[in-house]
Motif scaffolding. Sequence first.
Motif, PDB file in Angstrom:
ATOM      1  N   ARG A  32       2.133  10.137  -6.100  1.00  0.00           N
ATOM      2  CA  ARG A  32       1.196   9.012  -6.026  1.00  0.00           C
ATOM      3  C   ARG A  32       1.779   7.857  -6.836  1.00  0.00           C
ATOM      4  N   TYR A  33       1.729   6.651  -6.251  1.00  0.00           N
ATOM      5  CA  TYR A  33       2.196   5.451  -6.932  1.00  0.00           C
ATOM      6  C   TYR A  33       1.097   4.406  -6.902  1.00  0.00           C
ATOM      7  N   ASN A  34       1.042   3.590  -7.957  1.00  0.00           N
ATOM      8  CA  ASN A  34       0.126   2.466  -8.020  1.00  0.00           C
ATOM      9  C   ASN A  34       0.936   1.225  -7.684  1.00  0.00           C
ATOM     10  N   HIS A  42       3.282   8.764  -1.546  1.00  0.00           N
ATOM     11  CA  HIS A  42       4.636   8.494  -1.081  1.00  0.00           C
ATOM     12  C   HIS A  42       5.339   9.825  -0.831  1.00  0.00           C
ATOM     13  N   THR A  61       5.651   5.611   2.942  1.00  0.00           N
ATOM     14  CA  THR A  61       4.605   5.123   2.061  1.00  0.00           C
ATOM     15  C   THR A  61       3.272   5.221   2.792  1.00  0.00           C
TER      16      THR A  61
END
Length: 107
Positions: A32-34, A42, A61
Amino acid sequence: MEVEVWQLRRDGAKLPEAELDGPYRGWLRLARYNIAGQVTLHADLRLGAGQGAPSALLGLTCVEVRRLDERGILLYGLQAEGWAGPAAVRQRQAWFCRPVQSSAGTG
């Protein structure tokens, strides 16, 4: 997890089964990306299990896990055209990921 991956789309369009792109073999990583205040999942396929392992495929993504069963994992997301940064044009892509059967303990 070590998997074989087939890409199910080309230029955003679904491929017929006979024309699927793959299999590619590598280590599937989900994270998980912010990004700009929005949390997104991702997916990467790497050539090794280590942190610095190179990519085997362009990552996805905005990933959605559409199916997870004994046969494998079906991921839908967006894939950049070429190895570009955040401004890259992204196309719809889907991966079917099948776990590689370990041969450990046999023989």
